[in-house]
Design an enzyme around this catalytic site. Sequence first.
Site, mmCIF file in Angstrom:
data_model
loop_
_atom_site.group_PDB
_atom_site.id
_atom_site.type_symbol
_atom_site.label_atom_id
_atom_site.label_comp_id
_atom_site.label_asym_id
_atom_site.label_seq_id
_atom_site.Cartn_x
_atom_site.Cartn_y
_atom_site.Cartn_z
ATOM 1 N N LYS A 54 0.896 -1.293 0.015
ATOM 2 C CA LYS A 54 0.112 -0.155 -0.109
ATOM 3 C C LYS A 54 0.940 1.065 -0.194
ATOM 4 O O LYS A 54 0.587 2.202 -0.505
ATOM 5 C CB LYS A 54 -0.876 -0.141 1.166
ATOM 6 C CG LYS A 54 -1.860 -1.114 1.292
ATOM 7 C CD LYS A 54 -2.666 -1.315 2.531
ATOM 8 C CE LYS A 54 -3.585 -2.442 2.441
ATOM 9 N NZ LYS A 54 -4.257 -2.837 3.582
ATOM 10 N N GLN A 98 -4.010 -1.697 10.065
ATOM 11 C CA GLN A 98 -3.957 -2.979 9.580
ATOM 12 C C GLN A 98 -4.311 -3.891 10.280
ATOM 13 O O GLN A 98 -4.096 -4.115 11.624
ATOM 14 C CB GLN A 98 -2.513 -3.317 9.005
ATOM 15 C CG GLN A 98 -2.376 -4.692 8.250
ATOM 16 C CD GLN A 98 -3.012 -4.531 6.958
ATOM 17 O OE1 GLN A 98 -3.218 -3.612 6.144
ATOM 18 N NE2 GLN A 98 -3.691 -5.641 6.613
ATOM 19 N N ASP A 121 -10.788 2.591 4.471
ATOM 20 C CA ASP A 121 -11.054 1.140 4.434
ATOM 21 C C ASP A 121 -12.493 1.009 4.443
ATOM 22 O O ASP A 121 -13.168 -0.277 4.355
ATOM 23 C CB ASP A 121 -10.614 0.516 5.464
ATOM 24 C CG ASP A 121 -9.217 -0.196 5.234
ATOM 25 O OD1 ASP A 121 -8.723 -0.490 4.009
ATOM 26 O OD2 ASP A 121 -8.311 -0.675 6.255
#
Length: 287
Positions: A54, A98, A121
């Site tokens: 990412k 994460q 997200d």
Amino acid sequence: MPATRLDGKALAATMRAEVAAAAAARAAAGRRPPGLAAVIVGDNPASQVYVRNKHRACQDAGFASWVHTLPAATTQAELLALVARLNADPAVHGVLVQLPLPRQIDEGAVLRAVAPAKDVDCFHPENVGLLATGHPRYYPCTPHGVVQLLHRNGIATAGREVVVVGRSNIVGKPLALMLAQKPTAANPAGGDATVTVAHTRTRDLAAVCRRAEVLVAAAGVPGVVTPDMVAPGAAVVDVGTNSVGGKLVGDVHPAVADVAGFLSPVPGGVGPMTITMLLVNTLAAAG
Ligand code: NAP
């Protein structure tokens, strides 16, 4: 004839070039770059690979990118303090924590602490609610990657039978929702499909899957979708990323390529699309 490959790597490259062009236009106008802050707690090797990918994708697109790596023993209070700092930082437009998080940390509490406007997200309940009611602030990255992979390859979903194997909060559930929704100006990715969601309690998974004109496998079980479960000519999207003997394999058995009309590979299918959709959301978050 073997299935046509749904090349996520190529489509992701095209879409990332679009995003990079938009970032360059912002820079030319003297505006600050879109900025993504990723937080990783502990040393889970898969998480480290995801975050590294990412970070690289952000840099390639001309975004600002920060990776905050915290030790495995980090307390919930310490993590929440970092999230609060990132929420308040005007250079940070997207905040990504994460998953998974170590056991001592309440994942839900952390996801709820991310400012909804920075929740690229789309895990915050406010954003999940907006998605569910057809007014998405952001689309969740992996489901959106699947929808783009289908639609940009000319695979229609409107009015068709779609089966999603998996009902997780990250993939199966939001994807099923998106595919079933009516497309509107506020919700352009709505798929207008007739959607069936399958899971471990589904009776006769093979028969359910054979109904699908579009079949999405998001179970996290290597090769669980076998050729006998696929209608000839169906479009099959493989979300699975499973490590088997150090090799990355999907949820779809390779022999499905002999039956399906379209098939996304692993690697090189949904994975690169997921990261691309994260860039799309971060650009949108930057305004
Ligand atoms: P998850 O949270 O473990 O959920 C798996 C879902 O699949 C559950 O709903 C489970 O049913 C269902 N399932 C498991 N085994 C099944 C079986 N034999 N038959 C029918 N249903 C079954 O996993 P996830 O987070 O959704 O991820 C799914 C896969 O996608 C994993 O391989 C993951 O690594 C991958 N993934 C890839 C990306 C990407 O960018 N490519 C992103 C996210 C995830 P129950 O609810 O009944 O337990």
